[in-house]
Write an enzyme that holds these catalytic residues in place. Structure first.
Site, PDB file in Angstrom:
ATOM      1  N   GLY A  29       0.819  -1.210   0.000  1.00 54.05           N
ATOM      2  CA  GLY A  29       0.000   0.000   0.000  1.00 54.05           C
ATOM      3  C   GLY A  29       0.850   1.257   0.000  1.00 54.05           C
ATOM      4  O   GLY A  29       2.016   1.228  -0.380  1.00 54.05           O
ATOM      5  N   ALA A  30       0.225   2.393   0.425  1.00 56.18           N
ATOM      6  CA  ALA A  30       0.872   3.713   0.304  1.00 56.18           C
ATOM      7  C   ALA A  30       1.364   3.854  -1.147  1.00 56.18           C
ATOM      8  O   ALA A  30       2.531   4.162  -1.407  1.00 56.18           O
ATOM      9  CB  ALA A  30       2.005   3.890   1.309  1.00 56.18           C
ATOM     10  N   LEU A  31       0.445   3.609  -2.053  1.00 56.78           N
ATOM     11  CA  LEU A  31       0.815   3.479  -3.465  1.00 56.78           C
ATOM     12  C   LEU A  31       1.280   4.804  -4.049  1.00 56.78           C
ATOM     13  O   LEU A  31       0.808   5.876  -3.672  1.00 56.78           O
ATOM     14  CB  LEU A  31      -0.390   2.950  -4.259  1.00 56.78           C
ATOM     15  CG  LEU A  31      -0.931   1.602  -3.779  1.00 56.78           C
ATOM     16  CD1 LEU A  31      -2.128   1.182  -4.633  1.00 56.78           C
ATOM     17  CD2 LEU A  31       0.143   0.524  -3.790  1.00 56.78           C
TER      18      LEU A  31
ATOM     19  N   GLY B 255       9.282  -4.649  -8.390  1.00 58.46           N
ATOM     20  CA  GLY B 255      10.147  -3.557  -8.836  1.00 58.46           C
ATOM     21  C   GLY B 255      11.620  -3.889  -8.664  1.00 58.46           C
ATOM     22  O   GLY B 255      12.020  -4.567  -7.715  1.00 58.46           O
TER      23      GLY B 255
ATOM     24  N   SER C 266       9.467   5.751  -3.421  1.00 57.20           N
ATOM     25  CA  SER C 266       9.300   4.816  -2.307  1.00 57.20           C
ATOM     26  C   SER C 266       8.204   5.352  -1.401  1.00 57.20           C
ATOM     27  O   SER C 266       8.072   6.571  -1.227  1.00 57.20           O
ATOM     28  CB  SER C 266      10.615   4.740  -1.516  1.00 57.20           C
ATOM     29  OG  SER C 266      10.378   4.221  -0.221  1.00 57.20           O
TER      30      SER C 266
ATOM     31  N   GLU D 271       3.479   6.427  -7.877  1.00 59.07           N
ATOM     32  CA  GLU D 271       3.661   6.206  -9.320  1.00 59.07           C
ATOM     33  C   GLU D 271       4.496   4.955  -9.614  1.00 59.07           C
ATOM     34  O   GLU D 271       4.284   4.274 -10.626  1.00 59.07           O
ATOM     35  CB  GLU D 271       4.288   7.478  -9.923  1.00 59.07           C
ATOM     36  CG  GLU D 271       4.426   7.503 -11.421  1.00 59.07           C
ATOM     37  CD  GLU D 271       3.148   7.168 -12.189  1.00 59.07           C
ATOM     38  OE1 GLU D 271       2.053   7.637 -11.815  1.00 59.07           O
ATOM     39  OE2 GLU D 271       3.254   6.407 -13.185  1.00 59.07           O
ATOM     40  N   GLY D 272       5.428   4.623  -8.707  1.00 58.19           N
ATOM     41  CA  GLY D 272       6.234   3.406  -8.910  1.00 58.19           C
ATOM     42  C   GLY D 272       5.345   2.174  -8.964  1.00 58.19           C
ATOM     43  O   GLY D 272       5.483   1.327  -9.856  1.00 58.19           O
ATOM     44  N   HIS D 273       4.396   2.081  -8.003  1.00 54.97           N
ATOM     45  CA  HIS D 273       3.475   0.936  -8.019  1.00 54.97           C
ATOM     46  C   HIS D 273       2.626   0.954  -9.290  1.00 54.97           C
ATOM     47  O   HIS D 273       2.351  -0.087  -9.882  1.00 54.97           O
ATOM     48  CB  HIS D 273       2.529   0.989  -6.812  1.00 54.97           C
ATOM     49  CG  HIS D 273       3.207   0.860  -5.490  1.00 54.97           C
ATOM     50  ND1 HIS D 273       3.349   1.910  -4.612  1.00 54.97           N
ATOM     51  CD2 HIS D 273       3.786  -0.209  -4.892  1.00 54.97           C
ATOM     52  CE1 HIS D 273       3.976   1.495  -3.534  1.00 54.97           C
ATOM     53  NE2 HIS D 273       4.258   0.230  -3.672  1.00 54.97           N
TER      54      HIS D 273
ATOM     55  N   ASP E 102      13.921  -2.871  -5.328  1.00 56.90           N
ATOM     56  CA  ASP E 102      14.302  -3.881  -4.340  1.00 56.90           C
ATOM     57  C   ASP E 102      14.982  -5.021  -5.097  1.00 56.90           C
ATOM     58  O   ASP E 102      14.430  -6.107  -5.255  1.00 56.90           O
ATOM     59  CB  ASP E 102      13.051  -4.365  -3.604  1.00 56.90           C
ATOM     60  CG  ASP E 102      12.380  -3.231  -2.845  1.00 56.90           C
ATOM     61  OD1 ASP E 102      12.828  -2.919  -1.752  1.00 56.90           O
ATOM     62  OD2 ASP E 102      11.425  -2.635  -3.393  1.00 56.90           O
TER      63      ASP E 102
HETATM   64  O1  PAF Z   1       8.216  -4.838  -1.876  1.00 59.22           O
HETATM   65  C1  PAF Z   1       7.227  -4.862  -1.101  1.00 59.22           C
HETATM   66  O2  PAF Z   1       6.400  -3.940  -1.089  1.00 59.22           O
HETATM   67  C2  PAF Z   1       7.055  -6.020  -0.145  1.00 59.22           C
HETATM   68  O3  PAF Z   1       8.285  -6.487   0.306  1.00 59.22           O
HETATM   69  C3  PAF Z   1       6.212  -7.174  -0.709  1.00 59.22           C
HETATM   70  C4  PAF Z   1       6.890  -7.808  -1.925  1.00 59.22           C
HETATM   71  C5  PAF Z   1       4.842  -6.658  -1.113  1.00 59.22           C
HETATM   72  C6  PAF Z   1       6.034  -8.266   0.347  1.00 59.22           C
HETATM   73  O4  PAF Z   1       5.394  -7.783   1.491  1.00 59.22           O
END
Ligand code: PAF
Length: 293
Positions: A37-39, A153, A191, A41-43, A156
């Protein structure tokens, strides 16, 4: 029900399974984007990529307690389902899966998932249990959603490598898709934790990618690996970072450390450093490709 613009929000595993089964019966493929969550533009860029892979898209929102160590920001981690739902409207997402902690973990949950090899250094040197929690929740989510594709992404980068290894080693029938890092107009990797910063913190945070890309250029110009990594760590402190966990060069696939040149296979420069925000230090990570020299 989901409508064209508004995804269905689902909490229970039973209704997730019913809907996913219905998609499959229609012959649709499923792409999955796990998030906390806390979405931002990256998401959304992960979701757009997912949309290109499959007719149906499932996004999970779950702040996973098992990947936070005591003292980390599990309680404070930004949560705003309403804002997240608003951002997701109109993107063609079919399901937002938001289990709560009890839906996800039994009280006497007793299984661990440990991914060695690519999971053994870098982040693990500083957050020893982090990937155990990530691998566990991702394995559970993949078993629940049973997607054809799952998108993560590259920010990470080590997490992506851990998940690829998990899926390969456990023969999970899903394609893991890596998505390029989304950056703001100053190059700062997007982030959810960037929202902790004030203006001054943001200015410091934005120095990170400049140092990283300058270090990459030095490495590609055949400068000493050791001297370049030291220079980058020093430059981050000079720019206002409070501490540097690592500035490392690693093989892009195995993540084995590279301590001297020449760089003879695709490599990755990876950084983790703590940047001051008004009421905390924010741990930032970033990475970029380094070509063989
Ligand atoms: O990258 C994240 O946001 C988290 O580590 C994930 C992959 C959703 C797992 O909780």
């Amino acid at each position: 029900m989901s409508t064209r613009n508004q995804p269905a929000t689902i909490r229970s595993l039973a209704s997730l399974r019913t809907r996913v089964r219905a998609f499959r019966q229609e012959g649709d493929r499923i792409a999955f984007v796990p998030t906390m969550g806390a979405l931002h533009e990256g998401h959304l860029s992960l979701i757009r990529l997912a949309k290109r892979r499959a007719e149906r898209v499932v996004v999970s929102i779950f702040v996973n307690p098992t990947q936070f160590a005591p003292g980390e920001d599990f309680e404070a981690y930004p949560r705003d389902l309403k804002a997240d739902r608003k951002l997701l409207a109109g993107l063609g997402v079919d399901i937002i899966y938001t289990p709560n902690r009890d839906h996800m973990y039994h009280d006497d949950h007793s299984t661990t998932v440990r991914v060695g090899g690519v999971g053994d250094n870098l982040e693990t040197d500083h957050r020893p249990t982090f990937f155990h929690g990530v691998a566990l929740v991702v394995a559970k989510l993949l078993n629940r959603v049973q997607p054809d594709h799952a998108v993560f992404g590259e920010k990470d980068y080590q997490q992506l490598a851990v998940i690829r290894r998990l899926v390969r080693d456990l023969d999970m029938p899903v394609e893991i898709v890596g998505a390029k890092i989304a950056r703001d107009s100053h190059g700062l990797a997007l982030s959810s934790r960037n929202q902790y910063f004030d203006e001054a913190g943001l200015a410091t945070a934005r120095a990170l990618n400049g140092v990283m890309f300058a270090a990459r250029d030095r490495l590609q110009d055949n400068e000493s690996v050791e001297a370049t990594l030291e220079w980058a760590a020093r430059s981050l402190i000079d720019a206002g970072f409070a501490a540097v966990d690592y500035v490392s060069l690693a093989d892009a696939e195995s993540l084995a450390p590279i301590t001297r040149g020449p760089i003879d296979a695709p490599a990755r420069l990876l950084i983790a450093a703590h940047c001051p925000a008004p009421d905390r230090l924010v741990r930032l990570i970033d990475n970029c490709a380094v070509d063989p020299t």
